[in-house]
Design a protein around this motif. Structure first.
Motif, PDB file in Angstrom:
ATOM      1  N   ILE A  29       0.821  -1.214   0.000  1.00 22.73           N
ATOM      2  CA  ILE A  29       0.000   0.000   0.000  1.00 22.73           C
ATOM      3  C   ILE A  29       0.855   1.266   0.000  1.00 22.73           C
ATOM      4  O   ILE A  29       0.317   2.369  -0.127  1.00 22.73           O
ATOM      5  N   ARG A  30       2.174   1.122   0.126  1.00 21.54           N
ATOM      6  CA  ARG A  30       3.058   2.287   0.077  1.00 21.54           C
ATOM      7  C   ARG A  30       2.937   3.039  -1.239  1.00 21.54           C
ATOM      8  O   ARG A  30       3.351   4.190  -1.337  1.00 21.54           O
ATOM      9  N   ARG A  31       2.381   2.377  -2.261  1.00 26.50           N
ATOM     10  CA  ARG A  31       2.234   2.995  -3.574  1.00 26.50           C
ATOM     11  C   ARG A  31       0.912   3.742  -3.731  1.00 26.50           C
ATOM     12  O   ARG A  31       0.713   4.424  -4.727  1.00 26.50           O
ATOM     13  N   TYR A  32       0.026   3.616  -2.738  1.00 27.61           N
ATOM     14  CA  TYR A  32      -1.359   4.054  -2.911  1.00 27.61           C
ATOM     15  C   TYR A  32      -1.801   5.121  -1.922  1.00 27.61           C
ATOM     16  O   TYR A  32      -1.429   5.079  -0.735  1.00 27.61           O
ATOM     17  N   PHE A  33      -2.646   6.048  -2.396  1.00 28.85           N
ATOM     18  CA  PHE A  33      -3.468   6.771  -1.442  1.00 28.85           C
ATOM     19  C   PHE A  33      -4.758   5.982  -1.290  1.00 28.85           C
ATOM     20  O   PHE A  33      -5.151   5.237  -2.194  1.00 28.85           O
ATOM     21  N   MET A  34      -5.421   6.143  -0.155  1.00 25.68           N
ATOM     22  CA  MET A  34      -6.515   5.248   0.184  1.00 25.68           C
ATOM     23  C   MET A  34      -7.668   5.992   0.850  1.00 25.68           C
ATOM     24  O   MET A  34      -7.494   7.102   1.353  1.00 25.68           O
ATOM     25  N   GLY A  35      -8.814   5.342   0.847  1.00 22.26           N
ATOM     26  CA  GLY A  35      -9.977   5.979   1.446  1.00 22.26           C
ATOM     27  C   GLY A  35     -11.004   4.989   1.944  1.00 22.26           C
ATOM     28  O   GLY A  35     -10.937   3.794   1.631  1.00 22.26           O
ATOM     29  N   TRP A  36     -11.916   5.503   2.738  1.00 22.96           N
ATOM     30  CA  TRP A  36     -13.078   4.745   3.204  1.00 22.96           C
ATOM     31  C   TRP A  36     -14.349   5.397   2.663  1.00 22.96           C
ATOM     32  O   TRP A  36     -14.483   6.637   2.689  1.00 22.96           O
ATOM     33  N   PHE A  37     -15.250   4.572   2.228  1.00 18.86           N
ATOM     34  CA  PHE A  37     -16.532   5.017   1.698  1.00 18.86           C
ATOM     35  C   PHE A  37     -17.638   4.209   2.371  1.00 18.86           C
ATOM     36  O   PHE A  37     -17.380   3.163   2.966  1.00 18.86           O
ATOM     37  N   ARG A  38     -18.862   4.695   2.242  1.00 18.08           N
ATOM     38  CA  ARG A  38     -19.998   3.943   2.769  1.00 18.08           C
ATOM     39  C   ARG A  38     -21.200   4.116   1.859  1.00 18.08           C
ATOM     40  O   ARG A  38     -21.313   5.108   1.134  1.00 18.08           O
ATOM     41  N   GLN A  39     -22.071   3.125   1.922  1.00 17.16           N
ATOM     42  CA  GLN A  39     -23.289   3.169   1.109  1.00 17.16           C
ATOM     43  C   GLN A  39     -24.427   2.567   1.901  1.00 17.16           C
ATOM     44  O   GLN A  39     -24.378   1.389   2.280  1.00 17.16           O
ATOM     45  N   ALA A  40     -25.432   3.379   2.139  1.00 14.23           N
ATOM     46  CA  ALA A  40     -26.639   2.928   2.814  1.00 14.23           C
ATOM     47  C   ALA A  40     -27.655   2.487   1.767  1.00 14.23           C
ATOM     48  O   ALA A  40     -27.592   2.937   0.617  1.00 14.23           O
ATOM     49  N   PRO A  41     -28.584   1.625   2.129  1.00 14.14           N
ATOM     50  CA  PRO A  41     -29.585   1.167   1.166  1.00 14.14           C
ATOM     51  C   PRO A  41     -30.331   2.335   0.521  1.00 14.14           C
ATOM     52  O   PRO A  41     -30.789   3.247   1.213  1.00 14.14           O
ATOM     53  N   GLY A  42     -30.405   2.317  -0.806  1.00 16.74           N
ATOM     54  CA  GLY A  42     -31.122   3.354  -1.527  1.00 16.74           C
ATOM     55  C   GLY A  42     -30.378   4.657  -1.695  1.00 16.74           C
ATOM     56  O   GLY A  42     -30.933   5.625  -2.234  1.00 16.74           O
ATOM     57  N   LYS A  43     -29.139   4.686  -1.225  1.00 14.11           N
ATOM     58  CA  LYS A  43     -28.351   5.917  -1.334  1.00 14.11           C
ATOM     59  C   LYS A  43     -27.089   5.678  -2.149  1.00 14.11           C
ATOM     60  O   LYS A  43     -26.646   4.542  -2.321  1.00 14.11           O
ATOM     61  N   GLU A  44     -26.508   6.766  -2.612  1.00 14.09           N
ATOM     62  CA  GLU A  44     -25.260   6.661  -3.359  1.00 14.09           C
ATOM     63  C   GLU A  44     -24.083   6.431  -2.407  1.00 14.09           C
ATOM     64  O   GLU A  44     -24.132   6.810  -1.234  1.00 14.09           O
ATOM     65  N   HIS A 110      -5.736  14.744  -5.803  1.00 18.02           N
ATOM     66  CA  HIS A 110      -7.033  14.138  -6.036  1.00 18.02           C
ATOM     67  C   HIS A 110      -7.947  14.495  -4.869  1.00 18.02           C
ATOM     68  O   HIS A 110      -7.489  14.698  -3.751  1.00 18.02           O
ATOM     69  N   ASN A 111      -9.246  14.532  -5.149  1.00 14.59           N
ATOM     70  CA  ASN A 111     -10.190  14.664  -4.056  1.00 14.59           C
ATOM     71  C   ASN A 111     -10.354  13.278  -3.446  1.00 14.59           C
ATOM     72  O   ASN A 111     -10.900  12.375  -4.072  1.00 14.59           O
ATOM     73  N   ARG A 112      -9.833  13.111  -2.247  1.00 16.10           N
ATOM     74  CA  ARG A 112      -9.775  11.795  -1.629  1.00 16.10           C
ATOM     75  C   ARG A 112     -11.142  11.282  -1.172  1.00 16.10           C
ATOM     76  O   ARG A 112     -11.259  10.150  -0.730  1.00 16.10           O
ATOM     77  N   LEU A 113     -12.176  12.109  -1.294  1.00 16.32           N
ATOM     78  CA  LEU A 113     -13.528  11.684  -0.900  1.00 16.32           C
ATOM     79  C   LEU A 113     -14.425  11.405  -2.106  1.00 16.32           C
ATOM     80  O   LEU A 113     -15.619  11.177  -1.939  1.00 16.32           O
ATOM     81  N   TRP A 114     -13.863  11.430  -3.282  1.00 18.93           N
ATOM     82  CA  TRP A 114     -14.655  11.160  -4.478  1.00 18.93           C
ATOM     83  C   TRP A 114     -14.521   9.701  -4.894  1.00 18.93           C
ATOM     84  O   TRP A 114     -13.402   9.175  -4.992  1.00 18.93           O
ATOM     85  N   VAL A 115     -15.614   9.075  -5.210  1.00 15.54           N
ATOM     86  CA  VAL A 115     -15.599   7.703  -5.699  1.00 15.54           C
ATOM     87  C   VAL A 115     -14.734   7.590  -6.945  1.00 15.54           C
ATOM     88  O   VAL A 115     -13.971   6.638  -7.111  1.00 15.54           O
ATOM     89  N   SER A 116     -14.825   8.571  -7.824  1.00 16.32           N
ATOM     90  CA  SER A 116     -14.126   8.529  -9.100  1.00 16.32           C
ATOM     91  C   SER A 116     -12.612   8.646  -8.961  1.00 16.32           C
ATOM     92  O   SER A 116     -11.885   8.434  -9.930  1.00 16.32           O
ATOM     93  N   SER A 117     -12.127   8.982  -7.783  1.00 18.58           N
ATOM     94  CA  SER A 117     -10.678   9.109  -7.568  1.00 18.58           C
ATOM     95  C   SER A 117      -9.997   7.760  -7.387  1.00 18.58           C
ATOM     96  O   SER A 117      -8.768   7.708  -7.373  1.00 18.58           O
ATOM     97  N   TYR A 118     -10.751   6.681  -7.238  1.00 15.80           N
ATOM     98  CA  TYR A 118     -10.183   5.390  -6.860  1.00 15.80           C
ATOM     99  C   TYR A 118     -10.383   4.329  -7.931  1.00 15.80           C
ATOM    100  O   TYR A 118     -11.394   4.313  -8.633  1.00 15.80           O
TER     101      TYR A 118
END
Length: 131
Positions: A29-44, A110-118
């Motif tokens: 993972i030393r090569r990567y920036f990383m993030g956490w995301f979440r998805q609730a039912p019916g939501k993006e 990169h915007n580290r909170l964007w899905v499209s960044s990963y």
């Protein structure tokens, strides 16, 4: 190509804590920036927290969604090839499937909170918070 596996989810009462882990394999993972995301039912899917690849003298650059600032902390242990999310003061609205993600690069431009960044994603771990 990195593979990501989340763990640590579960059911807790409001005000409780959980620590999520994301174990990486197939690459460091030393090569990567990383993030956490979440998805609730019916939501993006939404960004929760992100962390830069490099630490430097001032530490890693981190980003947090407004809804979790002051309650969640993202960290990484490159020696263990693992990303973490410490979640405190959990609320029912935190209930969701939580995913970790990674992309090669520093993450400073990169915007580290964007899905499209990963590029790489785990399968998720469920977090349920009851009132």
């Amino acid at each position: 190509q990195v593979q990501l596996v989340e763990s640590g989810g579960g059911s807790v009462q409001s005000g409780g804590s959980l620590r999520l882990s994301c174990a990486a394999s197939g690459d460091t993972i030393r090569r990567y920036f990383m993030g956490w995301f979440r998805q609730a039912p019916g939501k993006e899917r939404e960004g929760v927290a992100g962390i830069s690849r490099d630490g430097g003298s001032t530490g890693y650059a981190t980003s947090y969604a407004d809804s979790v600032k002051g309650r969640f902390t993202i960290s990484r242990d490159n020696a263990k090839n693992t990303l973490y999310l410490q979640m405190n003061s959990l609320r029912p609205e935190d209930t969701a499937m939580y995913y970790c993600a990674a992309r090669v690069g520093s993450g400073y431009y990169h915007n580290r909170l964007w899905v499209s960044s990963y590029d790489y994603w785990g399968q998720g771990t469920q977090v349920t918070v009851s009132s």
